[in-house]
Design an enzyme around this catalytic site. Structure first.
Site, PDB file in Angstrom:
ATOM      1  N   ARG A  84       2.685   8.232  -4.515  1.00  0.00           N
ATOM      2  CA  ARG A  84       2.944   7.217  -5.388  1.00  0.00           C
ATOM      3  C   ARG A  84       4.448   7.184  -5.673  1.00  0.00           C
ATOM      4  O   ARG A  84       5.055   8.164  -6.127  1.00  0.00           O
ATOM      5  CB  ARG A  84       2.214   7.496  -6.686  1.00  0.00           C
ATOM      6  CG  ARG A  84       2.641   6.843  -7.971  1.00  0.00           C
ATOM      7  CD  ARG A  84       1.794   5.502  -8.245  1.00  0.00           C
ATOM      8  NE  ARG A  84       2.595   4.446  -8.818  1.00  0.00           N
ATOM      9  CZ  ARG A  84       2.367   4.232 -10.086  1.00  0.00           C
ATOM     10  NH1 ARG A  84       1.366   5.023 -10.808  1.00  0.00           N
ATOM     11  NH2 ARG A  84       2.664   3.232 -10.595  1.00  0.00           N
ATOM     12  N   ARG A  93       0.986   0.600  -5.741  1.00  0.00           N
ATOM     13  CA  ARG A  93       0.643   1.812  -5.608  1.00  0.00           C
ATOM     14  C   ARG A  93      -0.263   2.341  -4.564  1.00  0.00           C
ATOM     15  O   ARG A  93      -1.469   1.691  -4.670  1.00  0.00           O
ATOM     16  CB  ARG A  93       0.458   2.296  -6.889  1.00  0.00           C
ATOM     17  CG  ARG A  93      -0.842   2.017  -7.788  1.00  0.00           C
ATOM     18  CD  ARG A  93      -0.710   0.593  -8.531  1.00  0.00           C
ATOM     19  NE  ARG A  93       0.247   0.225  -9.195  1.00  0.00           N
ATOM     20  CZ  ARG A  93       0.525  -0.124 -10.208  1.00  0.00           C
ATOM     21  NH1 ARG A  93      -0.071   0.604 -11.194  1.00  0.00           N
ATOM     22  NH2 ARG A  93       1.625  -0.587 -10.948  1.00  0.00           N
ATOM     23  N   ASP A  96      -3.195   5.290  -8.488  1.00  0.00           N
ATOM     24  CA  ASP A  96      -2.720   5.358  -9.987  1.00  0.00           C
ATOM     25  C   ASP A  96      -4.113   6.095 -10.616  1.00  0.00           C
ATOM     26  O   ASP A  96      -5.189   5.761 -10.395  1.00  0.00           O
ATOM     27  CB  ASP A  96      -2.843   3.940 -10.665  1.00  0.00           C
ATOM     28  CG  ASP A  96      -1.800   3.807 -11.354  1.00  0.00           C
ATOM     29  OD1 ASP A  96      -1.168   4.589 -11.476  1.00  0.00           O
ATOM     30  OD2 ASP A  96      -1.619   2.519 -11.699  1.00  0.00           O
ATOM     31  N   ASP A  98      -5.081   6.880 -14.144  1.00  0.00           N
ATOM     32  CA  ASP A  98      -4.914   6.914 -15.802  1.00  0.00           C
ATOM     33  C   ASP A  98      -6.058   7.653 -16.579  1.00  0.00           C
ATOM     34  O   ASP A  98      -7.285   7.155 -16.608  1.00  0.00           O
ATOM     35  CB  ASP A  98      -4.564   5.514 -16.337  1.00  0.00           C
ATOM     36  CG  ASP A  98      -3.496   4.897 -15.969  1.00  0.00           C
ATOM     37  OD1 ASP A  98      -2.485   5.543 -15.731  1.00  0.00           O
ATOM     38  OD2 ASP A  98      -3.302   3.644 -15.549  1.00  0.00           O
TER      39      ASP A  98
END
Length: 169
Positions: A84, A93, A96, A98
């Site tokens: 990343r 990207r 990711d 999250d």
């Protein structure tokens, strides 16, 4: 004690599916993290910075003994391992990860906000989240995932389509 947490994953650099699979297997390598559920994969157009490829998004439920901060560090280590690079805000990207919810905890530190502050506006998070945990209640918003989803504009929802995995012809 084990805690229930939800992680949203996104990628828009090929091989997209391979990045998802690698991230999942790296998460599973942690003795403190067990993957409980994995949503379908959804394809969405990019938001913000538009000169980039479509995203694949999914949400997973994990059971973890990690604190939110430890879980964040584990996720960031996977992002780094898979290459990343944060060159462009909202840009392309490889992967990711999250943390969108961690039990009913609210976390506000410089590096982490839980529940994820933009989750409630993001169809590409709420659609897969709703698939695996429609009745998960989010204290901060006093709503379930399904109620948050139902509050979104219809056209946002239409932009999130189940990914029809491209088979090589």
């Amino acid at each position: 004690p084990m805690n229930k947490a939800f992680i949203a994953m996104g990628t828009n650099i090929e091989p997209r599916k391979q990045y998802i699979d690698e991230a999942l297997s790296l998460l599973e390598k942690h003795e403190e993290i067990k993957i409980v559920q994995i949503s379908s994969i959804y394809e969405t157009e990019p938001v913000g910075y538009l000169e980039q490829a479509d995203f694949l998004n999914l949400v997973i439920e994990v059971s973890t003994s990690f604190t939110p901060t430890d879980l964040l560090e584990a996720c960031q280590a996977i992002e780094q391992k898979l290459g990343r690079e944060r060159k462009i805000k909202n840009g392309p990207r490889t992967i990711d990860l999250d943390i969108i919810a961690y039990g009913q905890e609210e976390v506000h530190t410089e590096v982490l906000t839980i529940p994820h502050p933009r989750m409630k506006d993001r169809a590409f998070v709420l659609v897969p989240f709703n698939e695996i945990a429609p009745n998960f209640y989010i204290n901060t918003y006093q709503k379930t995932v399904m109620q948050l989803l139902e509050a979104l504009p219809k056209e946002d929802l239409e932009e999130v389509q189940k990914w029809a995995e491209q088979k090589p012809s």
